[in-house]
Design an enzyme around this catalytic site. Sequence first.
Site, PDB file in Angstrom:
ATOM      1  CG  ASN A   2      -0.214   0.213   2.527  1.00  0.00           C
ATOM      2  OD1 ASN A   2       0.424  -0.715   3.036  1.00  0.00           O
ATOM      3  ND2 ASN A   2      -0.305   1.391   3.103  1.00  0.00           N
ATOM      4  CB  CYS A   3       1.113   4.262  -1.877  1.00  0.00           C
ATOM      5  SG  CYS A   3      -0.398   4.412  -2.836  1.00  0.00           S
ATOM      6  CB  ILE A   4      -0.499   8.077   0.813  1.00  0.00           C
ATOM      7  CG1 ILE A   4       0.986   8.343   0.796  1.00  0.00           C
ATOM      8  CG2 ILE A   4      -1.177   9.004   1.813  1.00  0.00           C
ATOM      9  CD1 ILE A   4       1.331   9.663   0.203  1.00  0.00           C
TER      10      ILE A   4
END
Length: 515
Positions: A27-29
């Site tokens: 996951n990113c932000i």
Amino acid sequence: MTASPQTIAHQVLAHLGGAGNVASVENCITRLRLPVADQDLVDTAGLKAVDGVLGVVEDQTMQVILGPGLVDEVADAIERTLASGADSAPATHASGTDSAPATGASGADAAGTGGADTADRLQQRGADMKAAQKQRNRTPVKAFLRRVANIFLPLIPALIACGIIAGFNGLLTNLVQNGTWTWAAGLTPILTAIASGFMSLIAVFVGMNAAKEFGGTPIIGGAVAAIIPFAGVADVTIFGTELAPGQGGVIGALLAAVLAAYVERWARTWAPRSLSMLIVPTFTVLVVGVLTLFPLMTVAGWIAEGIGVLANQLLQVGGGIAGFVLAGLFLPLVMFGLHQALIPIHATLIEQAGFTVLLPILAMAGGGQVGAAVAVFLKVKDASMRRTIKSALPAGVLGVGEPLIYGVTLPLGRPFITACVGGAFGGAFIGVFNQLGTTVGSTAIGPSGWALFPLTTGNEGIGAAVAIYGFGLLVAYVAGFLATYFFGFSKQALAELNDPHTDAAIADSQQGAAQ
């Protein structure tokens, strides 16, 4: 109230065909990235209808947009499920069967093809557009760009954290130097060390991720990339030219690690199995290490320097025109998947100057999108469409634009264009200030909208940069709103959208969904 992270994780896995169909989770932000083994098992409509899901980007690596905070908790829950070996039953709407489009606002299924309301069917049109675009995106160049993006995306949380700390430290340093907060003089070196440590070794992390992405051993990729920031390279002379620590930066690290992955895989084909543990890593690090010192660091240094000069010259000379074009074209770039090519450019600029001057300008595209959505909300009286906009607008303000793009403006057609126009005017506003000598940049990659404020800085200090960025967003909001309100709809299209008994505006997409 949004469902619990555990519930969302279970439902996401179910609509992805079960945990057995999901290879891993990152996951990113704002979004989950989940590679799936069999795309046909994915129930995209059901995935969009999961409570808490703001949007879905279809690809072999499915992207599920959840927003800041929640995405971390759901990723942890999915990772625990995958690690335990537990499976989630596939969604009831299996691939290959018809399913009603998701509302996106309430998460409820549409009542049926004939009774589906305008917003539901417009969202289906957006889904159809994404599916068609996905087919066009399956080219070798775009596949390579996605792999490059996968290298840098895991680094974004650390870039954001260090960027915010660096911004706060810059503000604190100013207060210390002007005598306002002299008591904080001992605190600034501490914050400098915390903010700068990661950036000083970013080449190593890029090398590890690049090696992993291209089929090599991450630690070997990190080993060859670590040569670049090593202070001792200053003692190396190549044909009478001395190298400098950090020369080539993340570009050099990327090239070195990718080369290491290929060399390592080749070495495994001929090294005796009993000695491969000794021969393969030693051979790879030695050969690629020499090639990293020459010619990769030199060539990558030229490339990195060229990127910095080109970006600054583009805005210093082009100013408002350059900002207008860059921001106006960013949403189409996202559609075609070409925005991923900008990630290493942003990283290079941050490594060189401490911030990227391109990101605040490109972020104006999201501002135009928000203004356009507000205009659609006022012009279109359909209740479900208004609910969709109300649910997606807060995410858009924070920089998560996909729900508005694929749920509202892109299916409507002309409002997508007017949203781009709004972003272009915001980009022009910031571009003019860059041309006048006041640069506005971001200390990290990733956020846009209001989420970019804590990361904003520039050559005139944080205050000036934040003010210019804020006014730029305001310009984008207003321009996107006005362009959409007055030019976003033909009279016929608006009449059809506001007539609950008229299906002409969406008949084609409805028929496609029914088939």
